[in-house]
Scaffold this motif. Structure first.
Motif, PDB file in Angstrom:
ATOM      1  N   PRO A 220       0.831  -1.209   0.000  1.00 48.07           N
ATOM      2  CA  PRO A 220       0.000   0.000   0.000  1.00 48.07           C
ATOM      3  C   PRO A 220       0.862   1.254   0.000  1.00 48.07           C
ATOM      4  O   PRO A 220       1.908   1.298   0.661  1.00 48.07           O
ATOM      5  N   THR A 221       0.447   2.267  -0.761  1.00 48.07           N
ATOM      6  CA  THR A 221       1.257   3.485  -0.847  1.00 48.07           C
ATOM      7  C   THR A 221       0.408   4.740  -0.749  1.00 48.07           C
ATOM      8  O   THR A 221      -0.720   4.793  -1.240  1.00 48.07           O
ATOM      9  N   TYR A 222       0.988   5.725  -0.104  1.00 49.43           N
ATOM     10  CA  TYR A 222       0.473   7.087  -0.111  1.00 49.43           C
ATOM     11  C   TYR A 222       1.669   8.001   0.102  1.00 49.43           C
ATOM     12  O   TYR A 222       2.282   7.988   1.175  1.00 49.43           O
ATOM     13  N   ASP A 223       2.023   8.740  -0.929  1.00 47.74           N
ATOM     14  CA  ASP A 223       3.207   9.608  -0.893  1.00 47.74           C
ATOM     15  C   ASP A 223       4.475   8.821  -0.561  1.00 47.74           C
ATOM     16  O   ASP A 223       5.186   9.108   0.409  1.00 47.74           O
ATOM     17  N   GLU A 224       4.762   7.820  -1.375  1.00 46.37           N
ATOM     18  CA  GLU A 224       5.964   7.007  -1.193  1.00 46.37           C
ATOM     19  C   GLU A 224       6.772   6.945  -2.496  1.00 46.37           C
ATOM     20  O   GLU A 224       7.391   5.936  -2.806  1.00 46.37           O
ATOM     21  N   ARG A 225       6.766   8.033  -3.261  1.00 44.04           N
ATOM     22  CA  ARG A 225       7.397   8.046  -4.584  1.00 44.04           C
ATOM     23  C   ARG A 225       8.882   7.679  -4.525  1.00 44.04           C
ATOM     24  O   ARG A 225       9.384   6.956  -5.387  1.00 44.04           O
ATOM     25  N   GLU A 226       9.580   8.168  -3.519  1.00 42.67           N
ATOM     26  CA  GLU A 226      11.014   7.890  -3.427  1.00 42.67           C
ATOM     27  C   GLU A 226      11.298   6.494  -2.885  1.00 42.67           C
ATOM     28  O   GLU A 226      12.247   5.830  -3.299  1.00 42.67           O
ATOM     29  N   ASN A 227      10.470   6.043  -1.944  1.00 43.88           N
ATOM     30  CA  ASN A 227      10.703   4.741  -1.323  1.00 43.88           C
ATOM     31  C   ASN A 227      10.297   3.572  -2.220  1.00 43.88           C
ATOM     32  O   ASN A 227      10.932   2.513  -2.197  1.00 43.88           O
ATOM     33  N   LEU A 228       9.233   3.741  -3.000  1.00 51.95           N
ATOM     34  CA  LEU A 228       8.644   2.613  -3.719  1.00 51.95           C
ATOM     35  C   LEU A 228       9.626   1.877  -4.624  1.00 51.95           C
ATOM     36  O   LEU A 228       9.717   0.640  -4.552  1.00 51.95           O
ATOM     37  N   PRO A 229      10.372   2.548  -5.511  1.00 52.49           N
ATOM     38  CA  PRO A 229      11.298   1.793  -6.376  1.00 52.49           C
ATOM     39  C   PRO A 229      12.336   0.998  -5.586  1.00 52.49           C
ATOM     40  O   PRO A 229      12.725  -0.101  -5.992  1.00 52.49           O
ATOM     41  N   LEU A 230      12.750   1.541  -4.452  1.00 52.25           N
ATOM     42  CA  LEU A 230      13.753   0.857  -3.634  1.00 52.25           C
ATOM     43  C   LEU A 230      13.196  -0.421  -3.039  1.00 52.25           C
ATOM     44  O   LEU A 230      13.843  -1.477  -3.089  1.00 52.25           O
ATOM     45  N   VAL A 231      11.994  -0.356  -2.477  1.00 51.56           N
ATOM     46  CA  VAL A 231      11.439  -1.538  -1.820  1.00 51.56           C
ATOM     47  C   VAL A 231      11.008  -2.583  -2.846  1.00 51.56           C
ATOM     48  O   VAL A 231      11.162  -3.795  -2.621  1.00 51.56           O
ATOM     49  N   VAL A 232      10.497  -2.146  -3.995  1.00 54.94           N
ATOM     50  CA  VAL A 232      10.124  -3.106  -5.045  1.00 54.94           C
ATOM     51  C   VAL A 232      11.359  -3.847  -5.541  1.00 54.94           C
ATOM     52  O   VAL A 232      11.326  -5.072  -5.748  1.00 54.94           O
ATOM     53  N   ARG A 233      12.471  -3.140  -5.708  1.00 57.58           N
ATOM     54  CA  ARG A 233      13.700  -3.792  -6.133  1.00 57.58           C
ATOM     55  C   ARG A 233      14.149  -4.836  -5.115  1.00 57.58           C
ATOM     56  O   ARG A 233      14.558  -5.955  -5.483  1.00 57.58           O
ATOM     57  N   ARG A 234      14.058  -4.503  -3.841  1.00 54.04           N
ATOM     58  CA  ARG A 234      14.456  -5.447  -2.794  1.00 54.04           C
ATOM     59  C   ARG A 234      13.530  -6.664  -2.756  1.00 54.04           C
ATOM     60  O   ARG A 234      13.979  -7.804  -2.549  1.00 54.04           O
TER      61      ARG A 234
END
Length: 247
Positions: free
Chosen positions: A4-18
Motif C-alpha cells: 500500500p502506498t500514499y506519498d511514497e514516490r522515493e521509497n517505492l522503487p527501492l522496496v520493489v527492487r528489494r
C-alpha cells in the motif's frame, strides 16, 4: 506482495527492487491511494518495466485496512496461494520474505515479529517502543491471544486462511486492522506463527501514524476485549447452572 502506498514516490522503487531480488518469482501489487506526490505514476513505470509488478489505483486515501482488503480481493480472484502485507517505506525487510514464506508451509498466518526472540527495532525513540510493547501486552492480555506482535504489519496470509477468517465484516481501517485480523484468525482456530525481523524506521518521508489511529485501535480493542471477557463469564455461568448435582 501487497504494497500500500500514499506519498511514497522515493521509497517505492527501492522496496520493489528489494522484494524482486528476495523473491524473484513473486508478483507485486502496488495499492496506491491517489498519492499527490506522483507515487501512482512511479508505480506505473515500474509495472511497464516488469511483468511481475502490478498497480491498483484507488480513488482516495481510505486507510491501510481498506487498501489491504482491496489487495486481498484482487489476489483471491486471481488464485494466489498466499498474500503478503509489506510496507513501502522500507521498514519491513524484504530479505526475510523467503523465511516467512517457508514458515507459511506449516502455518495459516505468518507474522514478521518485532517482539519475539531475535526480533528488534532500529531507530525508534524510547517512547514509541514503550507504546508498541505496551499496546501488544494489552492486546495479548485482554484478548487472550498467544501472539506477541499482533499489531505488526509484515505478514503472510494463506489464501484459505483469508477465506476462513471472512473479510466482509472487517471494519477496522487504520493500524488496528492488523490486530483485527489477528484476532479473527485466532478465534477461527488458525495456526499463527511469528518469525523475528529487524524493523528499521523509515529514512525517507513521514510516518502515517497519528493520534486518531491510536484512538481507533484502543477503542476497538477494548470493545473486543469486553465482549470476549463477557462471553467467557456467560459461558462459565451457563456451565455452573447446568452442572449435574451430586447425589
Amino acid at each position: 506482495m501487497l504494497v500500500p502506498t500514499y506519498d511514497e514516490r522515493e521509497n517505492l522503487p527501492l522496496v520493489v527492487r528489494r522484494i524482486r531480488n528476495s523473491v524473484p518469482d513473486a508478483d507485486v501489487l502496488v495499492l496506491d491511494d491517489n498519492s499527490p506526490d506522483g507515487t501512482g505514476e512511479a508505480a506505473d513505470r515500474l509495472a511497464a518495466e516488469d511483468d511481475h509488478v502490478h498497480v491498483l489505483h484507488r480513488a482516495r486515501k481510505e486507510g491501510l485496512g481498506k487498501a489491504y482488503l482491496a489487495g486481498f480481493a484482487w489476489g483471491l480472484e486471481r488464485g494466489y496461494d498466499a498474500l503478503v502485507e509489506i510496507d513501502a517505506d522500507g521498514s519491513h525487510p524484504p530479505e526475510r520474505l523467503p523465511v516467512m514464506l517457508a514458515a507459511a508451509a506449516d502455518a495459516d498466518v505468518v507474522i514478521g515479529s518485532r517482539w519475539v526472540r531475535g526480533g528488534r527495532i532500529v531507530n525508534w525513540p524510547l517512547h514509541r517502543k514503550a507504546l508498541s510493547i505496551g499496546g501488544n501486552v494489552y492486546i495479548k492480555t485482554l484478548l487472550g491471544m498467544p501472539v506477541n506482535d499482533a499489531t505488526a504489519g509484515f505478514r503472510v496470509y494463506r489464501a484459505d486462511a483469508l477465506r476462513t477468517i471472512g473479510l466482509v465484516g472487517v471494519d477496522s481501517y487504520g493500524y488496528c486492522f492488523q490486530a483485527d485480523l489477528t484476532w479473527r484468525a485466532d478465534r477461527a482456530g488458525l495456526r499463527i506463527v511469528e518469525v523475528p525481523i529487524t524493523f528499521v524506521e523509515r529514512e525517507i518521508g513521514q510516518s502515517k501514524m497519528n493520534p486518531d489511529i491510536a484512538r481507533e485501535s484502543l477503542r476497538n480493542i477494548s470493545r473486543w476485549g469486553w465482549e470476549y471477557r463477557r462471553g467467557q463469564v456467560r459461558s462459565i455461568g451457563e456451565r455452573l447452572v447446568h452442572r449435574p448435582k451430586d447425589h
